[in-house]
Design an enzyme around this catalytic site. Structure first.
Site, PDB file in Angstrom:
ATOM      1  N   GLU A  49      -8.634   3.183  -2.225  1.00 47.76           N
ATOM      2  CA  GLU A  49      -8.967   4.135  -1.166  1.00 47.76           C
ATOM      3  C   GLU A  49      -9.483   5.415  -1.801  1.00 47.76           C
ATOM      4  O   GLU A  49      -8.920   5.907  -2.786  1.00 47.76           O
ATOM      5  CB  GLU A  49      -7.758   4.510  -0.295  1.00 47.76           C
ATOM      6  CG  GLU A  49      -7.245   3.438   0.627  1.00 47.76           C
ATOM      7  CD  GLU A  49      -6.084   3.954   1.497  1.00 47.76           C
ATOM      8  OE1 GLU A  49      -5.982   5.192   1.694  1.00 47.76           O
ATOM      9  OE2 GLU A  49      -5.289   3.126   1.959  1.00 47.76           O
ATOM     10  N   ASN A  71       0.840  -1.189   0.000  1.00 44.91           N
ATOM     11  CA  ASN A  71       0.000   0.000   0.000  1.00 44.91           C
ATOM     12  C   ASN A  71       0.882   1.248   0.000  1.00 44.91           C
ATOM     13  O   ASN A  71       1.714   1.429   0.883  1.00 44.91           O
ATOM     14  CB  ASN A  71      -0.895   0.025   1.241  1.00 44.91           C
ATOM     15  CG  ASN A  71      -1.813   1.230   1.254  1.00 44.91           C
ATOM     16  OD1 ASN A  71      -2.845   1.242   0.595  1.00 44.91           O
ATOM     17  ND2 ASN A  71      -1.432   2.276   1.986  1.00 44.91           N
ATOM     18  N   GLU A  72       0.694   2.075  -1.012  1.00 44.62           N
ATOM     19  CA  GLU A  72       1.316   3.398  -1.104  1.00 44.62           C
ATOM     20  C   GLU A  72       2.837   3.400  -0.898  1.00 44.62           C
ATOM     21  O   GLU A  72       3.354   3.924   0.087  1.00 44.62           O
ATOM     22  CB  GLU A  72       0.658   4.368  -0.124  1.00 44.62           C
ATOM     23  CG  GLU A  72      -0.804   4.610  -0.438  1.00 44.62           C
ATOM     24  CD  GLU A  72      -1.457   5.659   0.445  1.00 44.62           C
ATOM     25  OE1 GLU A  72      -2.543   6.143   0.063  1.00 44.62           O
ATOM     26  OE2 GLU A  72      -0.897   5.993   1.504  1.00 44.62           O
ATOM     27  N   GLU A  93      -4.944   7.900  12.315  1.00 45.76           N
ATOM     28  CA  GLU A  93      -4.502   8.462  11.036  1.00 45.76           C
ATOM     29  C   GLU A  93      -3.010   8.813  11.105  1.00 45.76           C
ATOM     30  O   GLU A  93      -2.597   9.956  10.937  1.00 45.76           O
ATOM     31  CB  GLU A  93      -5.360   9.679  10.676  1.00 45.76           C
ATOM     32  CG  GLU A  93      -5.048  10.349   9.351  1.00 45.76           C
ATOM     33  CD  GLU A  93      -4.996   9.410   8.153  1.00 45.76           C
ATOM     34  OE1 GLU A  93      -4.185   9.661   7.251  1.00 45.76           O
ATOM     35  OE2 GLU A  93      -5.761   8.417   8.123  1.00 45.76           O
ATOM     36  N   TYR A 148      -7.322  10.842  -3.406  1.00 50.26           N
ATOM     37  CA  TYR A 148      -8.095  11.755  -2.570  1.00 50.26           C
ATOM     38  C   TYR A 148      -8.263  13.128  -3.199  1.00 50.26           C
ATOM     39  O   TYR A 148      -9.294  13.767  -3.045  1.00 50.26           O
ATOM     40  CB  TYR A 148      -7.423  11.901  -1.199  1.00 50.26           C
ATOM     41  CG  TYR A 148      -7.445  10.626  -0.396  1.00 50.26           C
ATOM     42  CD1 TYR A 148      -8.496  10.361   0.465  1.00 50.26           C
ATOM     43  CD2 TYR A 148      -6.429   9.678  -0.500  1.00 50.26           C
ATOM     44  CE1 TYR A 148      -8.544   9.184   1.208  1.00 50.26           C
ATOM     45  CE2 TYR A 148      -6.461   8.498   0.234  1.00 50.26           C
ATOM     46  CZ  TYR A 148      -7.519   8.267   1.082  1.00 50.26           C
ATOM     47  OH  TYR A 148      -7.575   7.100   1.805  1.00 50.26           O
TER      48      TYR A 148
END
Length: 453
Positions: free
Chosen positions: A356, A162-163, A410, A302
């Site tokens: 996401e 992920n990322e 977060e 996002y």
């Protein structure tokens, strides 16, 4: 223009952000346990020590997923639960947790999508050099194999990383995420290459168990490059810039330097011309083991920014004063979900899945006992309408996972950002489905048709 009949609708989480129980059942520290315990590294000194207590409340959380009508659930596995030292002895208790979780999901009619690595590297591996040490690729492959041998009879959808931009750009370059390093460029490029080799070896390990039955993906992140208008010239300029190596925030913030090796088995020429001298010796021999073995391209999206064509490439369009922002101060740019997925689909010819997408808001439980978050409904409506346009443009978009299932840790921002469809009271662990959660259920049930009601 509509979503395909087999479109995948889901929500996503990550292990360190929700599980808690960081010392339970043989789990050892990850880099995020150590980083969060270091004063000043996270907001309010928050950590994932308790988080959403999902490790103990997973049955209740699956019941909430079922109430939301989720078809699919993307979660990550905690490497330090499964192989606490990073290599060597496998911890049966750690694998048992995920085995029970998978069984519970399947019993609820929810398809499990497992991510092998969402940032919680075993701390012992970090002490041996982490992603800068080439030995980590074999460690990661061993971990992938251990997981697949236990879960592969029930889990067919997998993501390796992920990322990677955040793993290296925030953790090793900027130092604002674990492990908190500000490494020289040589180490950054070694880290990039070792990470890509690890991806290739992990795919091989998964294939050794599941063969072609397994659906395996890779999940980068990006800000979308949004053309100033739909003219072919502007669209092509934005697309070229999206894949070019001209990092705006540091060496590691680019797209094709990660995705070209994974899908083509080559580094981009502009990346090699600028950074090739910093890659490990004989890096070329590793490329066949990295490329061409991955089934889908995940992408976490996002926000984005508008660009316009110039004589030499593109330039950003200034952001108007007062532009809409989320609580975390990311700009609201719905066309983010039109252009980046389309560009990825066109370049690589693989199904693209939005792994996401969502936003942080200042949510709380109102006096009526409910959580009213109309801005999340509006935001997601606008973004999904743009994703529909990408499909209408011919892009192969296979699914969408909302971030996140529930409010959670977060990272460096601690618990001050709320991204969930479900509100979590961190003091009592009470869960409350937000208005957006019930709305998302109707999106799933209608396969997106209510977006136009």
């Amino acid at each position: 223009m509509s979503f395909p009949s087999d479109f995948i609708w889901g929500a996503a989480t990550a292990s360190y952000q929700i599980e808690g129980s960081v010392r339970a059942d043989g789990r050892k520290p990850s880099i995020w346990d150590v980083f969060s315990a270091t004063p000043g590294k996270t907001f309010n000194s928050d950590s994932g020590e308790i988080a959403c207590d999902h490790y103990n409340r997973w049955k209740d959380d699956i019941a909430l997923m079922k109430e939301l009508g989720l078809q699919s659930y993307r979660f990550s596995l905690a490497w330090p639960r499964i192989i606490p030292d990073g290599r060597g002895k496998i911890n049966p208790a750690g694998l048992d947790f995920y085995s029970r979780l998978v069984d519970g999901l399947l019993e609820a009619g929810i398809r499990p999508w497992a991510t092998l690595y969402h940032w919680d590297l075993p701390y012992d591996l970090h002490r041996q050099g982490g992603w800068i040490n080439p030995a980590i690729s074999d460690a990661f492959a061993e971990y992938a194999l251990a997981v697949a041998e236990v879960l592969g009879d029930r889990v067919t959808d997998w993501m390796t990383f992920n990322e990677p931009q955040c793993i290296l750009g925030l953790g090793y370059e900027a130092g604002v995420h674990a492990p908190g390093l500000k490494a020289p460029v040589q180490d950054l490029m070694y880290g990039l290459h070792n990470h890509l080799v690890a991806h290739g070896k992990a795919v091989d390990a998964l294939r050794s168990v599941g063969g072609g039955v397994f659906n395996i993906g890779y999940v980068p992140t990006a800000q979308s490059f949004i053309p100033v208008n739909d003219s072919p010239e502007e669209v092509e300029a934005a697309k070229n810039a999206f894949f070019s190596y001209k990092p705006r925030h540091g060496y590691m913030w680019s797209m094709a330097m990660y995705t070209d090796p994974v899908f083509f088995g080559t580094y981009p020429e502009d990346f090699i011309s600028q950074m090739g001298s910093h890659l490990p010796p004989n890096w070329e021999k590793d490329l066949p083991g990295i490329g061409g073995k991955t089934d889908f391209c995940g992408i976490n999206l996002y926000s984005g920014f508008r660009v316009k064509k110039t004589e030499t490439g593109i330039e950003p369009v200034p952001v108007p004063s007062g532009r809409e922002q989320t609580a975390i101060k990311w700009y609201v740019e719905p066309e983010t979900l039109r252009w980046a997925p389309r560009f990825l689909s066109e370049r690589y010819g693989k199904p693209v899945i939005i792994t996401e997408n969502g936003l942080s808001l200042s949510d709380w439980v109102h006096v009526d006992g409910k959580v009213h978050d109309p801005a999340r409904i509006d935001f997601t409506t606008r973004y999904l309408r743009e994703l529909e346009k990408a499909i209408g443009d011919g892009a192969n978009i296979a699914g969408y996972f909302h971030w996140s299932l529930m409010d959670n840790f977060e990272w460096a921002e601690g618990y001050r950002e709320r991204f969930g469809l479900i509100h979590v009271d961190l003091q009592t662990q009470k869960r409350t489905i937000k208005d957006s959660g019930y709305w998302y259920k109707s999106v799933i049930e209608s396969n997106g048709k209510i977006l136009h009601d």
